[in-house]
Design a protein around this motif. Structure first.
Motif, mmCIF file in Angstrom:
data_model
loop_
_atom_site.group_PDB
_atom_site.id
_atom_site.type_symbol
_atom_site.label_atom_id
_atom_site.label_comp_id
_atom_site.label_asym_id
_atom_site.label_seq_id
_atom_site.Cartn_x
_atom_site.Cartn_y
_atom_site.Cartn_z
ATOM 1 N N TRP A 22 0.828 -1.206 0.000
ATOM 2 C CA TRP A 22 0.000 0.000 0.000
ATOM 3 C C TRP A 22 0.864 1.258 0.000
ATOM 4 C CZ3 TRP A 22 -4.915 0.727 -1.109
ATOM 5 C CH2 TRP A 22 -5.790 -0.355 -1.016
ATOM 6 N N LEU A 23 1.909 1.250 0.807
ATOM 7 C CA LEU A 23 2.725 2.457 0.941
ATOM 8 C C LEU A 23 3.544 2.738 -0.309
ATOM 9 C CD1 LEU A 23 4.151 2.445 4.596
ATOM 10 C CD2 LEU A 23 2.620 4.110 3.542
ATOM 11 N N ILE A 24 4.256 1.746 -0.807
ATOM 12 C CA ILE A 24 5.192 2.023 -1.905
ATOM 13 C C ILE A 24 4.456 2.374 -3.197
ATOM 14 C CG2 ILE A 24 5.466 -0.374 -2.730
ATOM 15 C CD1 ILE A 24 8.492 0.291 -2.970
ATOM 16 N N TYR A 25 3.335 1.707 -3.469
ATOM 17 C CA TYR A 25 2.593 2.063 -4.682
ATOM 18 C C TYR A 25 1.782 3.338 -4.473
ATOM 19 C CZ TYR A 25 4.146 -2.458 -6.303
ATOM 20 O OH TYR A 25 4.950 -3.508 -6.669
ATOM 21 N N GLY A 26 1.424 3.636 -3.222
ATOM 22 C CA GLY A 26 0.779 4.914 -2.929
ATOM 23 C C GLY A 26 1.725 6.080 -3.197
ATOM 24 N N VAL A 27 2.980 5.930 -2.774
ATOM 25 C CA VAL A 27 3.984 6.973 -3.033
ATOM 26 C C VAL A 27 4.226 7.117 -4.534
ATOM 27 C CG1 VAL A 27 6.403 7.613 -2.717
ATOM 28 C CG2 VAL A 27 5.094 6.717 -0.793
ATOM 29 N N VAL A 43 2.077 6.541 -7.002
ATOM 30 C CA VAL A 43 0.936 7.272 -7.574
ATOM 31 C C VAL A 43 1.039 8.761 -7.242
ATOM 32 C CG1 VAL A 43 -1.572 7.555 -7.441
ATOM 33 C CG2 VAL A 43 -0.578 5.257 -7.554
ATOM 34 N N PHE A 44 1.419 9.049 -6.001
ATOM 35 C CA PHE A 44 1.605 10.444 -5.578
ATOM 36 C C PHE A 44 2.655 11.125 -6.460
ATOM 37 C CE2 PHE A 44 2.425 13.190 -1.518
ATOM 38 C CZ PHE A 44 2.013 14.311 -2.209
ATOM 39 N N ALA A 45 3.775 10.446 -6.709
ATOM 40 C CA ALA A 45 4.850 11.021 -7.528
ATOM 41 C C ALA A 45 4.391 11.264 -8.961
ATOM 42 C CB ALA A 45 6.066 10.099 -7.510
ATOM 43 N N VAL A 46 3.632 10.324 -9.522
ATOM 44 C CA VAL A 46 3.167 10.470 -10.907
ATOM 45 C C VAL A 46 2.195 11.644 -11.028
ATOM 46 C CG1 VAL A 46 1.819 9.365 -12.732
ATOM 47 C CG2 VAL A 46 3.539 8.049 -11.493
ATOM 48 N N ILE A 47 1.244 11.733 -10.083
ATOM 49 C CA ILE A 47 0.277 12.842 -10.120
ATOM 50 C C ILE A 47 0.990 14.183 -9.969
ATOM 51 C CG2 ILE A 47 -1.647 13.914 -8.871
ATOM 52 C CD1 ILE A 47 -2.633 11.091 -8.221
ATOM 53 N N MET A 48 1.926 14.256 -9.009
ATOM 54 C CA MET A 48 2.647 15.508 -8.802
ATOM 55 C C MET A 48 3.421 15.900 -10.063
ATOM 56 S SD MET A 48 5.978 16.229 -6.498
ATOM 57 C CE MET A 48 6.873 15.232 -7.687
ATOM 58 N N THR A 49 4.079 14.926 -10.677
ATOM 59 C CA THR A 49 4.877 15.222 -11.878
ATOM 60 C C THR A 49 3.980 15.688 -13.027
ATOM 61 O OG1 THR A 49 6.495 13.555 -11.208
ATOM 62 C CG2 THR A 49 6.556 14.271 -13.499
ATOM 63 N N PHE A 50 2.826 15.045 -13.192
ATOM 64 C CA PHE A 50 1.885 15.473 -14.232
ATOM 65 C C PHE A 50 1.464 16.926 -14.011
ATOM 66 C CE2 PHE A 50 -2.601 16.139 -15.366
ATOM 67 C CZ PHE A 50 -2.515 15.962 -16.749
ATOM 68 N N LEU A 51 1.159 17.278 -12.768
ATOM 69 C CA LEU A 51 0.749 18.649 -12.472
ATOM 70 C C LEU A 51 1.888 19.638 -12.728
ATOM 71 C CD1 LEU A 51 -1.243 18.023 -9.161
ATOM 72 C CD2 LEU A 51 -2.185 18.682 -11.389
ATOM 73 N N CYS A 70 13.657 1.990 0.945
ATOM 74 C CA CYS A 70 13.614 1.212 -0.299
ATOM 75 C C CYS A 70 12.392 0.292 -0.316
ATOM 76 C CB CYS A 70 14.875 0.366 -0.428
ATOM 77 S SG CYS A 70 16.415 1.265 -0.192
ATOM 78 N N ARG A 71 12.050 -0.262 0.824
ATOM 79 C CA ARG A 71 10.966 -1.241 0.882
ATOM 80 C C ARG A 71 9.581 -0.598 0.921
ATOM 81 N NH1 ARG A 71 9.919 -5.582 5.837
ATOM 82 N NH2 ARG A 71 8.150 -6.654 4.863
ATOM 83 N N PHE A 72 9.448 0.475 1.675
ATOM 84 C CA PHE A 72 8.119 1.032 1.913
ATOM 85 C C PHE A 72 7.825 2.321 1.154
ATOM 86 C CE2 PHE A 72 9.030 -1.481 5.739
ATOM 87 C CZ PHE A 72 7.878 -2.244 5.838
#
Length: 455
Positions: free
Chosen positions: A285-290, A292-300, A350-352
């Motif tokens: 949950w954490l690593i894929y949540g981060v 998604v957060f990075a992709v959305i931020m970069t798109f913006l 690295c893991r989370f």
């Protein structure tokens, strides 16, 4: 009956080595207190030299005279390596240092309006020598970070000297950290040329597409354009191709500075990573949540750079990038990622949390040749592989079934194979069984009711 000693005492050689290293650390603490040295350059050199000498000497005294092989004696009984009082003290000290670096650099001696003082002031001489200008808190951090990877890398090589794979990959992370991450950017800065860590790519380098970074690269002539193109090539070509052939280990265990520090300075804490099913669920949950957060931020960020508009549907790109920089770039990757080594193990970030590890992990799981093959018939279920997996993978479960290990989180450090007393595990890149690499079971299990004995 076991004759092993769970509480081995330090030898005199180890004690002297500890005293030498502690003296080097004491000089930095005195400098931090604000006491001005008459010859700051001499004291800085003496401090770094004593730290390096003490660490290397301690490693030599620890492993000298012993046969080559893994020595993890007493790690579960040591107050430093088993979440004891010294482990908690170390975790608090490192966490506090990161908080000062990110949020209170003035307490370390940073003076924007004048010459630096304290700890940062002592490092200014080295900064002037390298790049011709005073340093800041990140120059101090980069110097100590690189020094830690180098001296603990020597210790790591001595510990795993029987394993060629461990020696080569450790030399690799030491080279990339010293040359590409530390020296080259500082020297380019001295020449007033654009610079960046050539091995650090998006999304780990989350500010690559920020407007100020794009402006700097695109307006700095041919070299800036080259660095911009190199960043894109790393994302779109180099990373996918190398991950296909070698898995994510080419980056996480051979190149990355975060992984380099975890593998060298964090090696005494690798067994502290949780192997529970609950930790695995939290990890996903954490690593894929981060990510998604990075992709959305970069798109913006790119949208704002291309259109000049700073918001989409009331979501402000500047606010989002500030949140990402604070929660992920500072708190998660720095304060928690390193400060919690003695509590949660050496690969917390690295893991989370690392979005780069998340992308490489998806490629590794679905589009890579890399896997760890197992010879289940030789497994004696000692559990060493699972215990010393810093990513929390229950490797023994796969070994007992004779099933290949193909996990998105595996960084390919190879420690599971290095500590296996039976040679059950092997890191491979071949394409022979790539289509059956996760399903095939090589161990035949015979049920008791199917066994008949003829008398």
């Amino acid at each position: 009956m076991s004759f092993s000693n769970p509480h081995p005492r330090l030898t005199w050689s180890q004690r002297l080595a500890s005293a030498v290293g502690a003296t080097g650390l004491l000089i930095l603490v005195v400098a931090w207190s604000g006491i001005e040295f008459a010859h700051a350059g001499f004291w800085l050199a003496a401090s770094l030299l004593l730290l390096a000498t003490g660490t290397v000497w301690f490693a030599f005294a620890t492993y000298r005279g012993h046969p080559a092989g893994i020595k993890n004696n007493g790690v579960w009984f040591n107050l430093l390596t088993n979440r004891g009082i010294w482990g908690w003290c170390l975790g608090i000290i490192i966490t506090g240092l990161y908080i000062l670096l990110y949020f209170y650099p003035g307490l370390l001696g940073l003076r924007p309006e004048g010459p630096n003082t304290g700890l940062i002031g002592v490092f200014d001489l080295l900064s002037f020598w390298l790049k011709g200008k005073p340093g800041g808190q990140w120059f101090v951090y980069g110097t100590l970070y690189t020094l830690a990877i180098l001296i603990f890398g020597v210790k790591f090589i001595w510990k795993y000297r029987h394993n060629r794979y461990q020696i080569i990959r450790t030399i690799s992370v030491m080279f990339f950290q010293l040359c590409l991450a530390f020296l080259l950017p500082e020297l380019m800065d001295r020449l007033n040329q654009p610079s960046m860590d050539l091995k650090n790519m998006w999304p780990l380098n989350y500010y690559f597409f920020f407007d100020w970074n794009l402006d700097k690269l695109l307006k700095d002539g041919n070299l800036g354009l080259f660095l911009f193109g190199w960043g894109l090539v790393m994302i779109l070509v180099v990373s996918p191709v190398l991950t296909y052939f070698f898995g994510k280990r080419w980056y996480c265990s051979w190149v990355c500075g975060c992984g380099g520090l975890a593998e060298t300075a964090g090696d005494p804490f690798r067994h502290l990573s949780s192997k529970t099913l609950q930790a695995w669920k939290i990890e996903r949950w954490l690593i894929y949540g981060v990510l998604v957060f990075a992709v959305i931020m970069t798109f913006l960020v790119i949208y704002t750079y291309m259109t000049g508009r700073d918001s989409i549907l009331f979501i402000n790109s500047y606010v989002i990038r500030e949140w990402y920089g604070f929660f992920i770039g500072a708190i998660f990757s720095g304060v928690v990622g390193v400060g919690f080594y003695p509590i949660l193990g050496s690969r917390v970030w690295c893991r989370f949390g690392c979005p780069m590890a998340a992308i490489l992990g998806l490629q590794q799981k679905f589009f890579s040749r890399f896997r760890i093959t197992t010879n289940g018939g030789q497994c004696i279920s000692c559990g060493n592989c699972s215990t010393y997996c810093e990513m929390g993978i229950d490797v023994r479960w796969y070994a007992q079934r004779g099933q290949n290990v193909v996990r998105a989180s595996c960084v390919g450090c190879g420690i599971c194979a290095a500590v296996c007393p039976r040679g059950v595990l092997r890191l491979e890149n071949g394409k022979v069984d790539i289509n059956q690499r996760t399903d095939e079971l090589r161990t035949i299990h015979v049920r008791l009711e199917d066994v008949t004995v003829n008398r």
